[in-house]
Design an enzyme around this catalytic site. Structure first.
Site, PDB file in Angstrom:
ATOM      1  N   ASP A 105      -4.380   5.393   6.136  1.00 32.61           N
ATOM      2  CA  ASP A 105      -4.960   6.589   6.738  1.00 32.61           C
ATOM      3  C   ASP A 105      -5.985   6.137   7.776  1.00 32.61           C
ATOM      4  OD1 ASP A 105      -5.921   9.128   7.221  1.00 32.61           O
ATOM      5  OD2 ASP A 105      -6.982   9.326   5.324  1.00 32.61           O
ATOM      6  N   GLU A 143       0.839  -1.210   0.000  1.00 27.26           N
ATOM      7  CA  GLU A 143       0.000   0.000   0.000  1.00 27.26           C
ATOM      8  C   GLU A 143       0.868   1.252   0.000  1.00 27.26           C
ATOM      9  OE1 GLU A 143      -2.599   1.495  -0.456  1.00 27.26           O
ATOM     10  OE2 GLU A 143      -4.352   0.751   0.594  1.00 27.26           O
ATOM     11  N   ASP A 144       0.330   2.327  -0.537  1.00 30.32           N
ATOM     12  CA  ASP A 144       1.039   3.607  -0.487  1.00 30.32           C
ATOM     13  C   ASP A 144       0.925   4.243   0.895  1.00 30.32           C
ATOM     14  OD1 ASP A 144      -1.697   3.963  -0.824  1.00 30.32           O
ATOM     15  OD2 ASP A 144      -1.529   5.579  -2.284  1.00 30.32           O
ATOM     16  N   ARG A 165       0.944  12.820  -8.919  1.00 31.24           N
ATOM     17  CA  ARG A 165       1.486  11.466  -8.730  1.00 31.24           C
ATOM     18  C   ARG A 165       2.939  11.351  -9.189  1.00 31.24           C
ATOM     19  NH1 ARG A 165      -2.812   7.997  -7.448  1.00 31.24           N
ATOM     20  NH2 ARG A 165      -4.786   8.424  -8.479  1.00 31.24           N
TER      21      ARG A 165
HETATM   22  P1  IMP Z   1      -7.649   4.499   4.157  1.00 33.44           P
HETATM   23  O1  IMP Z   1      -8.615   3.481   3.635  1.00 33.44           O
HETATM   24  O2  IMP Z   1      -8.359   5.660   4.794  1.00 33.44           O
HETATM   25  O3  IMP Z   1      -6.584   3.917   5.070  1.00 33.44           O
HETATM   26  O4  IMP Z   1      -6.927   5.190   2.943  1.00 33.44           O
HETATM   27  C1  IMP Z   1      -6.356   4.467   1.980  1.00 33.44           C
HETATM   28  C2  IMP Z   1      -6.203   5.179   0.663  1.00 33.44           C
HETATM   29  O5  IMP Z   1      -6.592   6.559   0.655  1.00 33.44           O
HETATM   30  C3  IMP Z   1      -4.739   5.188   0.340  1.00 33.44           C
HETATM   31  O6  IMP Z   1      -4.374   3.992  -0.275  1.00 33.44           O
HETATM   32  C4  IMP Z   1      -4.622   6.396  -0.563  1.00 33.44           C
HETATM   33  O7  IMP Z   1      -4.846   6.027  -1.892  1.00 33.44           O
HETATM   34  C5  IMP Z   1      -5.675   7.347  -0.064  1.00 33.44           C
HETATM   35  N1  IMP Z   1      -5.080   8.374   0.842  1.00 33.44           N
HETATM   36  C6  IMP Z   1      -5.142   8.431   2.190  1.00 33.44           C
HETATM   37  N2  IMP Z   1      -4.482   9.486   2.676  1.00 33.44           N
HETATM   38  C7  IMP Z   1      -3.977  10.136   1.608  1.00 33.44           C
HETATM   39  C8  IMP Z   1      -3.148  11.321   1.460  1.00 33.44           C
HETATM   40  O8  IMP Z   1      -2.726  12.003   2.417  1.00 33.44           O
HETATM   41  N3  IMP Z   1      -2.836  11.645   0.179  1.00 33.44           N
HETATM   42  C9  IMP Z   1      -3.249  10.936  -0.901  1.00 33.44           C
HETATM   43  N4  IMP Z   1      -4.003   9.820  -0.800  1.00 33.44           N
HETATM   44  C10 IMP Z   1      -4.353   9.427   0.434  1.00 33.44           C
HETATM   45 MG    MG Z   2      -3.914   3.366  -1.960  1.00 34.96          MG
END
Ligand code: IMP
Ligand code: MG
Length: 175
Positions: free
Chosen positions: A101, A97-98, A163
């Protein structure tokens, strides 16, 4: 005033840490073939750099999820928009994963893969925002912990822009 960028993690620091992460994963997988899975779109650059630092038998797969729509806040709903194209049953899986959050995406993917009966699941993320966590998920290796602020670059986007930046930047003055 439009958005402005300030560096959070430099290109040099990214490459140094990714080399270290590659060494950890080489140790883990040197004696067992692994299926490395890139979570598109955000992970595409991290994935490409990381897998080239891992010395082992590897196949690569790609999947795509969406949770954010077009803005800087999670919609709270994860969708699988493209699946991998082979079975992971009985195989070692490396999920890349990148950024984690809220944890919703990673927790969704872990549940999805557990049902498919892989031998093991290892989860790796370049960035982790511990303060934003809403749901628990297992994370085996983190590149960098960052504060709860929106970042772009090195694969991560805002409205599909930024990106291509070779570093991680904070996006300021978003309206
Ligand atoms: P989560 O499901 O909230 O943990 O977020 C996962 C996805 O949201 C990541 O894989 C990102 O693609 C996107 N994301 C979350 N935070 C950021 C950020 O600060 N910048 C850009 N993309 C984000
Ligand atoms: Mg992602």
């Amino acid at each position: 005033m439009g958005p402005s960028l300030s560096t959070v993690i430099s290109e040099k620091d990214l490459h140094k840490r990714i080399k270290e992460m590659g060494d950890v994963l080489t140790d883990k997988f040197k004696s067992a073939p692994v299926v490395a899975i890139c979570v598109l779109k955000g992970s595409f650059i991290f994935f490409s750099d990381l897998i080239r630092q891992i010395e082992c038998d590897m196949t690569c797969e790609f999947l795509s999820t969406s949770s954010y729509g077009n803005n800087a806040h999670s919609s709270g709903e994860v969708k699988l928009t493209m699946d991998i194209s082979s079975s992971v049953q009985g195989r070692h899986v490396l999920l890349v994963e990148d950024i984690i959050d809220t944890g919703l995406t990673m927790s969704y993917l872990q549940k999805m893969f557990e049902i498919r009966k892989p031998k093991t699941i290892t989860t790796v993320t370049l960035l982790h925002k511990p303060d934003a966590k809403k749901v628990d998920c297992k994370i085996d290796l983190v590149g960098f912990k960052i504060p709860n602020e929106f970042v772009v670059g090195y694969g991560l986007d805002y409205q599909n822009q930024y990106r291509h930046l070779p570093y991680i930047a904070r996006l300021e003055n978003l309206n």
